[in-house]
Write an enzyme that holds these catalytic residues in place. Structure first.
Site, PDB file in Angstrom:
ATOM      1  N   GLU A 305     -61.254 -51.801 -25.430  1.00 38.91           N
ATOM      2  CA  GLU A 305     -60.353 -51.016 -26.274  1.00 38.91           C
ATOM      3  C   GLU A 305     -59.958 -51.781 -27.539  1.00 38.91           C
ATOM      4  O   GLU A 305     -59.885 -51.216 -28.627  1.00 38.91           O
ATOM      5  CB  GLU A 305     -59.090 -50.604 -25.493  1.00 38.91           C
ATOM      6  N   ARG A 309     -61.195 -50.429 -31.224  1.00 38.43           N
ATOM      7  CA  ARG A 309     -60.117 -49.920 -32.079  1.00 38.43           C
ATOM      8  C   ARG A 309     -59.681 -50.944 -33.117  1.00 38.43           C
ATOM      9  O   ARG A 309     -59.524 -50.615 -34.300  1.00 38.43           O
ATOM     10  CB  ARG A 309     -58.905 -49.506 -31.222  1.00 38.43           C
ATOM     11  N   ASP A 438     -70.251 -43.312 -20.580  1.00 36.15           N
ATOM     12  CA  ASP A 438     -70.565 -42.571 -21.810  1.00 36.15           C
ATOM     13  C   ASP A 438     -71.121 -43.402 -22.967  1.00 36.15           C
ATOM     14  O   ASP A 438     -72.245 -43.218 -23.431  1.00 36.15           O
ATOM     15  CB  ASP A 438     -69.341 -41.765 -22.275  1.00 36.15           C
ATOM     16  N   GLU A 574     -64.227 -36.019 -29.231  1.00 36.57           N
ATOM     17  CA  GLU A 574     -65.684 -35.945 -29.050  1.00 36.57           C
ATOM     18  C   GLU A 574     -66.317 -34.661 -29.580  1.00 36.57           C
ATOM     19  O   GLU A 574     -67.396 -34.707 -30.184  1.00 36.57           O
ATOM     20  CB  GLU A 574     -66.054 -36.147 -27.574  1.00 36.57           C
ATOM     21  N   THR A 663     -67.841 -46.349 -31.566  1.00 39.24           N
ATOM     22  CA  THR A 663     -67.405 -45.279 -30.671  1.00 39.24           C
ATOM     23  C   THR A 663     -65.946 -44.869 -30.911  1.00 39.24           C
ATOM     24  O   THR A 663     -65.451 -43.935 -30.305  1.00 39.24           O
ATOM     25  CB  THR A 663     -67.646 -45.668 -29.190  1.00 39.24           C
TER      26      THR A 663
HETATM   27  C1  DMJ Z   1     -61.938 -43.390 -27.767  1.00 37.21           C
HETATM   28  O1  DMJ Z   1     -61.207 -44.526 -27.583  1.00 37.21           O
HETATM   29  C2  DMJ Z   1     -63.401 -43.665 -27.899  1.00 37.21           C
HETATM   30  O2  DMJ Z   1     -64.032 -42.583 -28.482  1.00 37.21           O
HETATM   31  C3  DMJ Z   1     -64.041 -43.968 -26.579  1.00 37.21           C
HETATM   32  O3  DMJ Z   1     -65.421 -44.150 -26.705  1.00 37.21           O
HETATM   33  C4  DMJ Z   1     -63.782 -42.857 -25.617  1.00 37.21           C
HETATM   34  N1  DMJ Z   1     -62.413 -42.538 -25.510  1.00 37.21           N
HETATM   35  C5  DMJ Z   1     -61.611 -42.409 -26.701  1.00 37.21           C
HETATM   36  C6  DMJ Z   1     -61.539 -41.028 -27.279  1.00 37.21           C
HETATM   37  O4  DMJ Z   1     -61.585 -40.014 -26.401  1.00 37.21           O
END
Ligand code: DMJ
Length: 674
Positions: A305, A309, A438, A574, A663
């Protein structure tokens, strides 16, 4: 007034010049043409001698000035030409050697990669600078608020209409060497080829009409983008008033919650502020980063995370703004996350104490999540490229190297857990493209793109996995026959799909855009329709966290069933993320319209009047969606950013041939193969 040189030239007769003329071949009478040329020279000389000293001095002075200008302009042209020569060499080396793979788009930044294309071979690194920005430019530029233009739309490789604005293209061809500054402050480099673009590029590779047109004038912000800016400002106001410098806003209780204590929402939103052109807000956030973002804290953070981020957010903001503050902060957090990799297997622990330099797995297990350990690569590789320090890249590529050859996969599909002691997959037999797996699939493709499409094992794993999805996880629902991605548990198929899986249509489309099989685009089109229906078939127009699809037609039943425990919505990105890719690559306006509907629903059911947006507990109850009192940082970092990009017709607003999104929607540059 005479200069010394001019005066000297005038006072002594320039005999030597005269002699050199008479001794030249022309002066020897070697033919009519030459004789006449010699005669003309003698006549010029006579005229020169008839001039006054002042006249001669002025002429000499003007000649000297002209020569000086010539020298200056030659040296300033030299650098771009050197670049052109290097670029054309680079171009020759970008071909991947996967049979049948069509490579469509060039990469853009120098990469430190070796060209052998295998995982785990650490490239030689040298520090890299961000793309050049206009001099002294800091913060996003002012917005250009103009009425939307008509007859201008995206032209893409999937677009069958032929909207080409010839005059713009012609102007581009007239000034091939001139860089153009887009409205958001990025420099659009001209085609870097020694040949004029028209003669070098094949038709399919020519810049789209919108891209070419942007060089003439900024692409205006349209009404829908303005609505996103308004939504963002509303969310930002709540964060600023009640949660400034804290991780997440609690908009109902007008307070905040902490996760890592690192201003998560602010850092996650930095590049969105930049892209949306919110200059004042960006400057204010930058000041907070400069003075208050301190990583020397005794706090446990989640490796994944904080990488996607914080590290991702800082790196992309550095690239967009060119402000070295963000790179310094990125280096700091990157270094502090490194202890996570000190495990018996080199598969990282999930948690790191960034102040103490210690790391550990969750309390109840020594496993890490597969998606987490395989979705930090884009960021750490980029950090190595920028700093010249190989350790970041080596650590994350070691993870990919191991995962590549592990047993326990099912036609390219991976289990959800991996043990940090043994380095083996655990909890075998369960396969999903949702939570815990994912972004493994997403990062296979995106690393391959980031590295200039040379790392063949990444591509092989990606292609194999998509075949695995088709073979084991794809089904169609009733009554609307929606294609969806279910789950497999020990041989049993479950028609359950997380909203998280809706990243997949966008990723498939990105792969197709990068030359992978057209099948992937077809599948992307089918899946994005399903993801849209996960919103459209629900009472609030918002998707729940998880749906179950009906495999058998039953009277009065929709395709989508929602269990009480799954009916929350966390403001996730998403679906709008995939809508953005689909619109970019097809130009089909329906994707913008679907995104617009989703934005309306967010505004209707999740907006808190006093500032901010909130996740909700019940998407099926429009009269009481049960606000949860939490605004996730990805709402600003991802959801609103993708909506803004979706509504734009400007392919250079984060050009997907130059940037790859991590992501968490933070764009990082694509490297040029070394
Ligand atoms: C985000 O932190 C990122 O997109 C991660 O890959 C999946 N979960 C959240 C958003 O839903």
């Amino acid at each position: 007034m005479y200069s010394t040189a001019a005066a000297g030239a005038a006072s002594s007769p320039p005999r030597r010049d005269f002699i050199s003329v008479t001794l030249s071949p022309e002066g020897l009478g070697t033919g009519g043409y030459n004789n006449s040329k010699a005669w003309r020279r003698r006549s010029c000389w006579r005229k020169w001698k008839q001039l006054s000293r002042l006249q001669r001095s002025i002429i000499l002075f003007l000649c000297a000035a002209l020569a000086l200008c010539g020298v200056i302009s030659y040296s300033s042209l030299g650098e771009p030409w050197k670049g052109l020569a290097n670029k054309s060499l680079d171009d020759q080396r970008t071909e991947a050697d996967i049979p049948g793979l069509k490579l469509a788009n060039p990469a853009v930044l120098p990469a430190p990669q070796k060209a052998n294309g295998n995982l785990g071979d650490s490239p030689e690194l040298s520090p890299q600078k961000p793309p050049k920005l206009p001099h002294g430019r800091r913060g996003p530029p002012s917005l250009q608020l103009k009425p939307p233009r008509r007859n201008v739309r995206l032209k893409t490789q999937y677009d069958t209409s032929k909207v080409v604005e010839e005059p713009v293209q012609a102007e581009r061809e007239e000034n091939p060497g001139k860089p153009v500054i887009s409205w958001r402050g990025a420099v659009i480099e001209p085609d870097q080829s020694p040949e004029p673009p028209s003669s070098k590029m094949k038709e399919a590779e020519k810049p789209s009409s919108v891209e070419a047109e942007e060089q003439k004038e900024p692409v205006p912000i349209n009404e829908r983008q303005l609505a996103v800016i308004e939504a963002f400002r509303h969310a930002w106001r709540g964060y600023k008033d009640f949660a400034w410098g804290h991780d997440e806003l609690k908009p109902l209780s007008k307070s905040y919650s902490e996760w890592f204590g690192l201003g998560l929402t602010l850092v996650d939103a930095l590049d969105t502020l930049w892209i949306l052109g919110l200059k004042e807000e960006f400057e204010e956030a930058r000041r907070w980063v400069a003075t208050d973002l301190v990583f020397d804290k005794n706090v446990d953070v989640n490796l994944f995370e904080s990488t996607i981020r914080i590290l991702g957010g800082l790196l992309s903001t550095y690239h967009l703004s060119g402000d070295s503050l963000f790179l310094e902060k990125a280096k700091d957090i990157g270094n502090r996350l490194m202890p996570a990799f000190k495990t018996p297997s080199k598969i990282p622990y999930s948690d790191v104490n960034i102040g103490r330099g210690t790391a550990h797995p969750p309390r109840w297990t020594s496993d890490s999540t597969v998606a987490e350990v395989t979705s930090i690569q884009l960021e750490f590789r980029e950090l190595s490229r920028l700093t010249g320090d190989e350790k970041f890249q080596r650590a994350v590529e070691e993870v990919m190297r191991q995962v590549h050859s592990l047993s326990g996969k099912n036609d390219g599909l991976v289990p959800m857990f991996i043990n940090t002691n043994s380095g083996q997959f655990t909890h075998l037999g369960v396969y999903t493209l949702g939570a815990r797996a994912d972004s493994y699939y997403e990062y296979l493709l995106k690393q391959w793109i980031q590295g200039g499409k040379k790392e063949n094992e990444l591509l092989e794993d990606y292609m194999r996995a998509i075949e695995g999805v088709k073979k084991h996880l794809l089904q169609r629902s009733q009554p609307k026959k929606l294609t969806f991605v279910g789950e497999l548990a020990h041989g049993h198929f479950s028609a359950k799909m997380d909203h998280l899986v809706c990243f997949l249509p966008g990723t498939l489309a990105l792969g197709a855009h990068n030359g992978l099989t057209a099948d992937h685009m077809k599948l992307a089109e089918a899946l994005i329709e399903t993801c849209y229906q996960m919103y459209a078939q629900v009472e609030t127009g918002l998707s729940p966290e998880i749906v179950h699809f009906n495999l058998h037609a039953q009277k009065g039943h929709k395709d989508v069933e929602i269990k009480p425990a799954d009916r929350h919505n966390l403001l996730r990105p998403e679906t709008v993320e995939s809508l953005f890719y689909m619109y970019r690559f097809t130009g089909d306006k329906k994707y913008q319209d679907w995104g617009w509907e989703i934005l309306q629903s967010f505004n209707k059911y999740t907006r808190v009047p006093t500032g901010g947006y909130t996740s909700i507990n019940n998407v099926q109850n429009p009269s009481n969606p049960e606000p949860r009192d939490k605004m996730e940082s990805f709402f600003l970092g991802e959801t609103l950013k993708y909506l803004f990009l979706l509504f734009s017709d400007d392919v250079d607003l984060i050009n997907l041939d130059k940037f790859v999104f991590n992501t968490e929607a933070h764009p990082l540059p694509i490297w040029v193969p070394a």
